[in-house]
Design an enzyme around this catalytic site. Sequence first.
Site, PDB file in Angstrom:
ATOM      1  N   HIS A 116       0.834  -1.200   0.000  1.00 29.28           N
ATOM      2  CA  HIS A 116       0.000   0.000   0.000  1.00 29.28           C
ATOM      3  C   HIS A 116       0.869   1.250   0.000  1.00 29.28           C
ATOM      4  CE1 HIS A 116       0.366  -1.305   4.245  1.00 29.28           C
ATOM      5  NE2 HIS A 116       0.282  -0.020   4.589  1.00 29.28           N
ATOM      6  N   LEU A 117       0.515   2.154  -0.909  1.00 28.62           N
ATOM      7  CA  LEU A 117       1.186   3.434  -1.027  1.00 28.62           C
ATOM      8  C   LEU A 117       0.469   4.440  -0.143  1.00 28.62           C
ATOM      9  CD1 LEU A 117       3.127   5.478  -2.500  1.00 28.62           C
ATOM     10  CD2 LEU A 117       1.261   5.794  -4.153  1.00 28.62           C
TER      11      LEU A 117
END
Length: 171
Positions: A119-120
Amino acid sequence: MSKNKIANMRRSKSDTSNMVQSCMFCLIAHGQDKKPEIIQKNNELVCFRDICPAAPHHYLVIPKQHICSCLSMHRGHINLVERMVEMGKAVLLDQGITDMKDIRLGFHQPPYISVNHLHLHVIAPASQISKSLGYKFIPGTTSFVTEGHLRIRLKDIPPSTQSFVGRCLQR
């Protein structure tokens, strides 16, 4: 059975083929957890608000494909990282953020991740990151790598290489 029903069954089966049933982000990405408000999605990525925001705008961009972390990636994933960044920036623009110099985009690295699904973090304004959470988002630390540094690092990792740390333990 109608052709539409068969096509929908095939589509839903293929949509979840890269899903880990015990992964909360996989459930969100595939529409099986409706709690988070989806801000933007396409056939590959989903963006939603972080449940513990560090700044006024704090979003997560995740791939629908289950990838454990940035340590599970190789040079074949560089374009994925770029598409994640594009979506994150587009969401910020849609939310009225215009100062793209005051944003922070990056990934936590194991063991500093709470969910084993890539996840960014998309955070803005970076100048307003909470003092109590700021330590988690310091670029260049062992816990947080910016998207730019990750892309540079991935250039040297061939697709056949996967570190032990990068593998997910699946139940």
